[in-house]
Enzyme design. Structure first.
Site, PDB file in Angstrom:
ATOM      1  CB  ILE A 123       2.007 -69.951   2.939  1.00 33.86           C
ATOM      2  CG1 ILE A 123       1.048 -69.732   1.719  1.00 33.86           C
ATOM      3  CG2 ILE A 123       2.014 -70.978   3.624  1.00 33.86           C
ATOM      4  CD1 ILE A 123       1.449 -70.823   0.673  1.00 33.86           C
ATOM      5  CD  GLU A 127     -10.719 -67.214   3.325  1.00 34.11           C
ATOM      6  OE1 GLU A 127     -11.869 -67.151   3.356  1.00 34.11           O
ATOM      7  OE2 GLU A 127      -9.932 -66.642   2.530  1.00 34.11           O
ATOM      8  N   PRO A 128     -11.600 -68.692   8.630  1.00 34.16           N
ATOM      9  CG  PRO A 128     -12.273 -66.689   9.878  1.00 34.16           C
ATOM     10  CD  PRO A 128     -11.529 -67.222   8.802  1.00 34.16           C
ATOM     11  CD  GLN A 242      10.249 -79.023  -0.916  1.00 35.37           C
ATOM     12  OE1 GLN A 242      10.757 -79.776  -1.716  1.00 35.37           O
ATOM     13  NE2 GLN A 242      11.062 -78.082  -0.453  1.00 35.37           N
ATOM     14  CD  GLU A 243       1.963 -77.671   2.971  1.00 36.72           C
ATOM     15  OE1 GLU A 243       1.636 -77.203   1.838  1.00 36.72           O
ATOM     16  OE2 GLU A 243       1.083 -77.394   3.844  1.00 36.72           O
ATOM     17  CD  GLN A 280       9.276-109.128  30.649  1.00 35.44           C
ATOM     18  OE1 GLN A 280       8.036-109.249  31.400  1.00 35.44           O
ATOM     19  NE2 GLN A 280       9.897-110.006  30.334  1.00 35.44           N
ATOM     20  CG  LEU A 338       6.737 -95.615  29.520  1.00 39.99           C
ATOM     21  CD1 LEU A 338       7.954 -95.820  28.556  1.00 39.99           C
ATOM     22  CD2 LEU A 338       6.343 -96.689  30.238  1.00 39.99           C
TER      23      LEU A 338
HETATM   24  C1  LIG Z   1      -0.511 -74.201  14.776  1.00 40.78           C
HETATM   25  C2  LIG Z   1      -1.042 -74.105  13.524  1.00 40.78           C
HETATM   26  C3  LIG Z   1      -0.426 -73.452  12.504  1.00 40.78           C
HETATM   27  C4  LIG Z   1      -0.944 -73.260  10.989  1.00 40.78           C
HETATM   28  N1  LIG Z   1      -0.348 -72.565  10.535  1.00 40.78           N
HETATM   29  C5  LIG Z   1      -1.061 -72.270   8.930  1.00 40.78           C
HETATM   30  C6  LIG Z   1      -0.406 -71.571   8.041  1.00 40.78           C
HETATM   31  O1  LIG Z   1       0.857 -71.122   8.132  1.00 40.78           O
HETATM   32  N2  LIG Z   1      -1.156 -71.168   7.032  1.00 40.78           N
HETATM   33  C7  LIG Z   1      -2.337 -71.642   6.758  1.00 40.78           C
HETATM   34  O2  LIG Z   1      -3.011 -71.191   5.572  1.00 40.78           O
HETATM   35  N3  LIG Z   1      -2.885 -72.408   7.561  1.00 40.78           N
HETATM   36  C8  LIG Z   1      -2.358 -72.836   8.650  1.00 40.78           C
HETATM   37  N4  LIG Z   1      -2.965 -73.452   9.779  1.00 40.78           N
HETATM   38  C9  LIG Z   1      -4.308 -74.042   9.506  1.00 40.78           C
HETATM   39  C10 LIG Z   1      -4.048 -75.579   9.124  1.00 40.78           C
HETATM   40  O3  LIG Z   1      -3.706 -75.602   7.839  1.00 40.78           O
HETATM   41  C11 LIG Z   1      -5.855 -76.084   9.259  1.00 40.78           C
HETATM   42  O4  LIG Z   1      -5.729 -76.251  10.453  1.00 40.78           O
HETATM   43  C12 LIG Z   1      -5.816 -77.302   8.301  1.00 40.78           C
HETATM   44  O5  LIG Z   1      -5.738 -77.055   7.059  1.00 40.78           O
HETATM   45  C13 LIG Z   1      -7.165 -77.943   8.725  1.00 40.78           C
HETATM   46  O6  LIG Z   1      -8.232 -77.155   8.793  1.00 40.78           O
HETATM   47  P1  LIG Z   1      -9.271 -76.867   9.940  1.00 40.78           P
HETATM   48  O7  LIG Z   1      -8.469 -76.869  11.191  1.00 40.78           O
HETATM   49  O8  LIG Z   1     -10.216 -75.602   9.636  1.00 40.78           O
HETATM   50  O9  LIG Z   1     -10.155 -78.148   9.978  1.00 40.78           O
HETATM   51  P2  LIG Z   1     -11.470 -78.310   9.058  1.00 40.78           P
HETATM   52  O10 LIG Z   1     -11.257 -78.412   7.680  1.00 40.78           O
HETATM   53  O11 LIG Z   1     -12.582 -77.413   9.655  1.00 40.78           O
HETATM   54  O12 LIG Z   1     -11.889 -79.907   9.524  1.00 40.78           O
HETATM   55  C14 LIG Z   1     -12.380 -80.282  10.886  1.00 40.78           C
HETATM   56  C15 LIG Z   1     -12.519 -81.830  11.088  1.00 40.78           C
HETATM   57  O13 LIG Z   1     -13.108 -82.385  10.010  1.00 40.78           O
HETATM   58  C16 LIG Z   1     -12.365 -83.258   9.435  1.00 40.78           C
HETATM   59  N5  LIG Z   1     -12.425 -83.014   7.872  1.00 40.78           N
HETATM   60  C17 LIG Z   1     -12.542 -81.884   6.966  1.00 40.78           C
HETATM   61  N6  LIG Z   1     -12.936 -82.365   5.714  1.00 40.78           N
HETATM   62  C18 LIG Z   1     -12.917 -83.646   5.668  1.00 40.78           C
HETATM   63  C19 LIG Z   1     -12.974 -84.685   4.740  1.00 40.78           C
HETATM   64  N7  LIG Z   1     -13.302 -84.140   3.386  1.00 40.78           N
HETATM   65  N8  LIG Z   1     -12.940 -86.044   4.868  1.00 40.78           N
HETATM   66  C20 LIG Z   1     -12.741 -86.276   6.181  1.00 40.78           C
HETATM   67  N9  LIG Z   1     -12.580 -85.517   7.366  1.00 40.78           N
HETATM   68  C21 LIG Z   1     -12.925 -84.244   6.879  1.00 40.78           C
HETATM   69  C22 LIG Z   1     -10.806 -82.869   9.615  1.00 40.78           C
HETATM   70  O14 LIG Z   1     -10.052 -83.839   9.276  1.00 40.78           O
HETATM   71  C23 LIG Z   1     -11.037 -82.511  10.940  1.00 40.78           C
HETATM   72  O15 LIG Z   1     -10.985 -83.737  11.919  1.00 40.78           O
HETATM   73  C24 LIG Z   1      -2.283 -73.782  10.829  1.00 40.78           C
HETATM   74  C25 LIG Z   1      -3.028 -74.273  12.032  1.00 40.78           C
HETATM   75  C26 LIG Z   1      -2.386 -74.540  13.325  1.00 40.78           C
HETATM   76  C27 LIG Z   1      -3.443 -75.201  14.350  1.00 40.78           C
END
Ligand SMILES: Cc1cc2nc3c(=O)[nH]c(=O)nc-3n(C[C@H](O)[C@H](O)[C@H](O)COP(=O)(O)OP(=O)(O)OC[C@H]3O[C@@H](n4cnc5c(N)ncnc54)[C@H](O)[C@@H]3O)c2cc1C
Length: 380
Positions: A123, A127-128, A242-243, A280, A338
């Site tokens: 799924i 995106e970046p 569920q996710e 301990q 540990l």
């Molecule tokens: C190993 C891996 C597998 C993955 N697999 C999938 C996949 O199969 N499909 C898919 O679509 N995506 C996938 N992802 C992406 C994943 O879902 C995203 O990393 C996740 O949604 C968070 O987005 P981000 O990392 O861009 O963080 P960002 O959204 O950029 O957030 C950066 C930081 O800001 C904080 N933040 C952002 N918004 C808020 C808010 N409103 N309030 C408080 N804090 C906030 C976040 O908690 C985080 O600490 C995967 C990621 C990894 C690392």
């Protein structure tokens, strides 16, 4: 203290799965971690054994089983630390979208392959510039007659390299409100204009491939849209319970494994002539961790029951997702202390477990997002 009532069918399923994993998967785990990919032939064997998509209706080749089968798969895979085979992502996160929202024709076309392991799914939402904030996604979907043209890119997609079928979230062109603009589309491997980028080199989960995906003038049949146009956001929200439960179900057995392995290590490793477990400080640390893990299991199993009963436990699963994934990270860190120097060696399974569990607080909605959901519910 049994919360989940497994019947004889469940127990037989667990025994068969455990025997399968011990024979076909566990011995080669290190090799696949080193190669950075999980072979598709094992997905097919999993399918042949009936271990993929157990909830799918028998009409499409599945068992039509309850969610306890998914709990069993998650526990057994975690037991052998095979998180490259993301069966729960496929069976319990991606395929349910097809079962719930695809047309009958698409269900007949894809579900039997998902069950047999001939079709591995992914799924693609992230995106970046759009992780937590999915409304910020840029991948576009433009209707053109009976087709839809996808343009854009995705990143961090689990199974991105091996997937045969990808659910792509894209914004329909011309719709202003981002929450009404997202639709979900089924994209087949081999569709012109669909390219995979590089496999990302992660700090953990080494046998699970995570990749970039690119769509350039990528035409798919309009009928490959799941559900109504613009309903993507709602569908994503509907499947969150569920996710997130699946994440907690991965975190708890992982924490159990780490504490159990460390306990055994401390019992058999001596310093100054006596086992580590006789200190301990070590005892108290292990007792505290075992207690918290037990609390986590009790909470999560209770949520499994509520989920099976069809109750809305979104708030509680958000709590469980953040609490159990923070717990497993804490447990891994403390157990390495540990264990001591041996824990720094690759041959110590807690070293790779420490890296593998690190991502759990980030994916499937970060733990900050989970707390935001709960805070909103609390009226904060
Ligand atoms: C190993 C891996 C597998 C993955 N697999 C999938 C996949 O199969 N499909 C898919 O679509 N995506 C996938 N992802 C992406 C994943 O879902 C995203 O990393 C996740 O949604 C968070 O987005 P981000 O990392 O861009 O963080 P960002 O959204 O950029 O957030 C950066 C930081 O800001 C904080 N933040 C952002 N918004 C808020 C808010 N409103 N309030 C408080 N804090 C906030 C976040 O908690 C985080 O600490 C995967 C990621 C990894 C690392």
């Amino acid at each position: 203290m049994e919360i989940l009532n497994y019947n004889e069918d469940h127990r037989r399923f667990r025994r068969r799965l455990r025997a399968f994993l011990e024979k076909e998967v566990e011995p080669q785990g290190d090799q696949w971690r080193a190669e950075g990919i999980f072979p598709k032939r094992i997905w097919k064997k999993m399918g042949q054994g009936g271990f993929l998509c157990p909830a799918v209706s028998p009409e499409y080749g599945g068992l039509g089983g309850d969610f306890l089968y998914s709990v069993i798969v998650s526990e057994e895979l975690t037991r052998i630390r095979q998180n490259g085979l993301v069966a729960n992502l496929h069976s319990d996160i991606v395929v349910p979208y097809i079962e719930s929202y695809a047309t009958e024709a698409l269900k007949k076309k894809y579900l039997p392959g998902c069950v047999s392991g001939d079709i591995v799914t992914a799924i693609a939402m992230t995106e970046p510039d759009a992780g937590s904030d999915l409304a910020g996604m840029n991948t576009s979907a433009m209707e053109d007659g009976d087709e839809v043209i996808l343009d854009g890119s995705k990143i961090f997609i689990s199974n991105g390299i091996i997937a045969d079928l990808v659910i792509v979230a894209a914004k329909d062109a011309g719709v202003e409100d981002p929450y009404q603009a997202i639709s979900l589309y089924l994209l087949e491997d081999g569709t012109p204009g669909f390219k995979r980028g590089k496999k990302l080199e992660k700090m953990g989960l080494h046998s699970q491939d995570t990749a970039e995906l690119y769509f350039t003038d990528c035409r798919i049949p309009k009928k490959n849209r799941l559900g109504e146009k613009g309903a993507g956001f709602l569908m994503l929200m509907e499947k969150l319970q569920q996710e997130r439960l699946v994440c907690a179900l991965m975190a708890v057995p992982a924490a159990e494994y780490i504490v159990e392995w460390t306990t055994q290590y401390c019992k058999k490793t001596a310093i100054s002539g006596k086992p580590l477990s006789k200190n301990q400080a070590t005892q108290f640390a292990l007792v505290e961790m075992a207690t918290e893990v037990k609390l986590g299991r009790t909470f999560v199993e209770r949520l499994v029951l509520e989920h099976i009963a069809g109750n809305n436990v979104v708030i509680e699963t958000s709590m469980a997702k953040y609490w159990t994934t923070d717990l497993v990270k804490k447990v891994a860190d403390r157990c390495l202390d540990l264990i001591g120097d041996y824990g720094m060696l690759e041959e110590c399974p807690i070293a790779s477990a420490f890296r593998d569990v690190r991502v759990m607080s980030i994916f499937a909605g970060t733990n900050e997002i989970m707390k935001g959901i709960v805070a909103k519910f609390m009226g904060l």
